[in-house]
Design an enzyme around this catalytic site. Structure first.
Site, PDB file in Angstrom:
ATOM      1  CG  LEU D 227      -2.127   0.946   1.364  1.00  0.00           C
ATOM      2  CD1 LEU D 227      -3.019   0.755   0.189  1.00  0.00           C
ATOM      3  CD2 LEU D 227      -2.656   1.107   2.664  1.00  0.00           C
ATOM      4  CG  ASP D 228      -0.662   4.447   0.335  1.00  0.00           C
ATOM      5  OD1 ASP D 228      -1.494   4.672  -0.715  1.00  0.00           O
ATOM      6  OD2 ASP D 228      -1.249   4.888   1.483  1.00  0.00           O
ATOM      7  CB  ALA D 229       5.015   0.974  -0.978  1.00  0.00           C
TER       8      ALA D 229
END
Lengths: 284, 284, 284, 284
Positions: D227-229
């Site tokens: 996530l969000d990486a």
């Protein structure tokens, strides 16, 4: 309870803040926001405040009356005031470029702009479709040698009939008639597509390209009789390089214009803009 | 005439502004600047003001006394005050990277920073040359397993002996001893070379490079016991691209760090920073 | 091994990139950086490259000779080239405001600027102290009706005698003599303290204050005979509000000027700036 | 004539540029734009070019074939290519917050985004009205414990059936199924409402408020399993102060998100984004 916004301008003197805040305290008001500014050079005092009162104790009208007779008289205050619950009426003027119109109407529909928009005026009939999409009334006023006079008359009539509080020129490429400028002093918000005072007038992106600047801008200001010379409300800028064509400057500028104009409009709605000596004091 | 700066914090209540401004008016003071902020969620009130008094009417000490017994007591105000004519004493701690040191000393010599700098402390002897150039005293405190304790003792003694008001960590890569942190609460200004809370700790430019961010930053904050977690005073950012190496990020970051740190220091000097719940209220 | 930088300008034609890169490949060169730009409207081609060659295979001079007779002739290329290991000589001219001088000398001493600075010239003797601090030669050239001619002669002689490659006007408030402008075409880097073309000439911060702009800027450009109208190399901006006095604009502007000027100087040193039709192509 | 865009990635070696540009020259192509980047640390070479060919001499397919057998083989190039005249198909996923949806559709209708948008998917039926206004097909896929599996299946079917080239998550608050992430690797553009890596996950504006940051941001990145990486495409920031409430951060952030996302989408459409080691090379 009722919530009001008051904007004050007067010659600077000792004791104004004390007088005004004590007055509100005595009227059992609660100050929610307060901002002041003193222009020392010109000895001018500016204040904006939002305060809450109990309508069981006194009405908005009686507060206005008391404040007029009290602090206003004592300190020669010129002021504006409004009941926050009453929506202001905003008219939009637009020509061919519709990105600011789309942006304003999107913000309006989503509740971001706390206004009513009774109508849109354009010299381009194409804007009607957009007005229809967003269910806002539309008037087409052609501006040529034959229609100019009647169009301008019609515009003024519409503004008066609908009790318009302020106008937004969302890329309106026509001159606003002097009568309207006089009647709506510091109430006509324009967006100019350059970093004023650089590149006033027509085709600023072309001029910016020609000069080879490395940053372009947009400026929102109140319209005055002198073109692109009114009090500046908000400016924004963005970086460009030698590799950007005029079209790319235009495209990058659109995003700037939308944000600069909508910020200026929001500040105006909330009465955060005060005009003084062709400059603005912005409380935000 | 004397000029003072007062910073106030207290629970929010009706009538504080009125009380404080009326009090100053009664003391024949002239308010030059005034700013307030209310944290509605936490019901906290903040105010900063600069006012001018006639020393023929009363002294600074008698004003302080009267204000303490008056508004402070009534509204449970915790406050800071200073006589603007008295220069604060600022100590600089620095390690190997000297760009912030050069920048602060340049601003100091040109009169931009209204302070006295009694000394510079470094764990790197190389910084002595810079201190000498700018004619500021220098102390070398090595930090290794043998010298740590004595160095920290010496640091604290120097701070006390010279009546230092606040410390600036101009890229000081050592941990500040807890005793100093406690004694100088919200008086130790650090510059961290990232956009906190992103990339805390060591080598933030390397981490930023590794993550492939498109913007890098710098953060000035008050030092607390928890590393890089103190109240943020100022942040700045600049754009980067894939083509920038770590060294180029470091180089671009230096300009950011200098400006962010010097702005934070200026705001602190002018008592424009108020700390509350590990956050800052900045009046500027 | 030797490392060179080559900047090319010529009419745009099919096959230039192919020709140039193949030529370097045949000379056993390794291209480290390459950038191109085509001005389609004016059919002009620009390229900058850095390449590494084996000096056991051929010398810098023989490469220059071969490139001149090969690609340059075929494509009517006008070019600049340099051996990266040879430091350029940069002279600094300064008047009263010394923040850019401090900044440049700080960067010079820390190794950030890869140049030699043979001397500083100023019409203010006060700058001598700064030159002394940083151990750079200093010449004082007063500019009044009696000394103007001899001063300008002396300046030109110094520039020639020291084989100066380019000049930096670090807030030099005097007109540069035409002879120097002609001899150092696109080699005199000026910093103007406004966002050009807004506010050319003297006292731009006063004009910005007067006009009530919400953003101020700084512009670095090559000096030409027409004042503040030369090709723009770099621009920077920062936000201001109604509450900033002229002095505060000046103070905020100083940081802008330092960064904009030093970035322009760095780009010039690395031959990243190409001038065309009074505009710049910047490869970075 | 036909116009193509080619993006190349391969191990860095001497002679690649020469080989590729000479190849295009021999095919009588005209290079309109060319950009390269070398990651020296990882010895990786990146190039993007746009070139024009005469379809009377050879077809797009025959160029592709020849380039595959020629430069691609010789230098172990992995590449993407497209005929600029063919519009890519873009699907939009959205949840409750509709500002990015409005923005993308406005840009789409005005011709600013050179794509087809076959459909919009939302887990909120309210978005249907917006889809209808802009005359784009709409699918409602509820995501709860009963419908999750069938919804995800339906989503994948729609993407395949409509030959979608890439997805835009215009504030889509649901997890994208792994199957879709795998199938659309580096083809799912997300907008996260913080300056990553600061404040990943839910409610970043609340976290930013809590931490007391002075700048907030938005990040557009390719979606990956973590996530969000994923690789960051574009970031934007804006200044905030202590006086901004969480709601005001949300409101200021909306403008950021719109601009950051639309810029990322434009760069993706023009194949200006290349992914490498979870980072992006952006040619613009």
């Amino acid at each position: 309870m009722y919530l009001i916004t008051v904007s004050i301008q007067c010659p600077d003197k000792k004791g104004i803040i004390s007088e005004v805040t004590s007055f509100i305290y005595k009227m059992k008001g609660n100050i929610l926001y307060i901002d002041q500014y003193v222009d020392r050079e010109n000895k001018a005092f500016f204040m904006r405040l939002e305060a809450e009162f109990d309508d069981k104790l006194h009405s908005y009208d009686s507060f206005i009356d008391a404040f007029s007779k009290g602090p206003c008289k004592k300190f020669k205050i010129s002021w504006k005031h409004r009941l926050n619950s009453v929506k202001q009426k905003m008219a939009i003027f637009v020509s061919k470029h519709d990105h600011c119109l789309y942006d304003l109407l999107g913000r309006y529909k989503s509740g971001e702009l706390d206004v009513e928009i009774p109508f849109i005026i354009s010299n381009h009939i194409e804007a009607k479709k957009i007005a229809d999409t967003f269910k806002v009334d539309f008037y087409h006023t052609t501006i040529d040698s034959h229609t100019k006079e009647s169009s301008e008359k019609k515009q003024l009539e519409l503004l008066i009939k609908h009790k318009i509080d302020f106008l937004v020129l969302a890329r309106y490429m026509q001159i606003i008639p002097e009568k309207i400028i006089e009647k709506f002093k510091n109430k006509i918000i324009n967006i100019h597509h350059s970093f004023l005072p650089a590149f006033p007038g027509a085709k600023p992106y072309h001029s910016a390209f020609e000069r080879g600047v490395k940053i372009i801008g947009a400026t929102s200001h109140y319209d005055t009789k002198e073109l692109d010379a009114g009090p500046i409300i908000e400016q924004g800028v963005t970086q460009v390089t030698h590799s950007h064509s005029v079209d790319e400057l235009v495209s990058k500028g659109k995003d700037l214009e939308k944000i600069v104009l909508s910020n200026a409009v929001k500040n105006h709605i909330q009465q955060k803009v005060m005009v003084y000596k062709n400059k603005t004091v912005i409380f935000n």
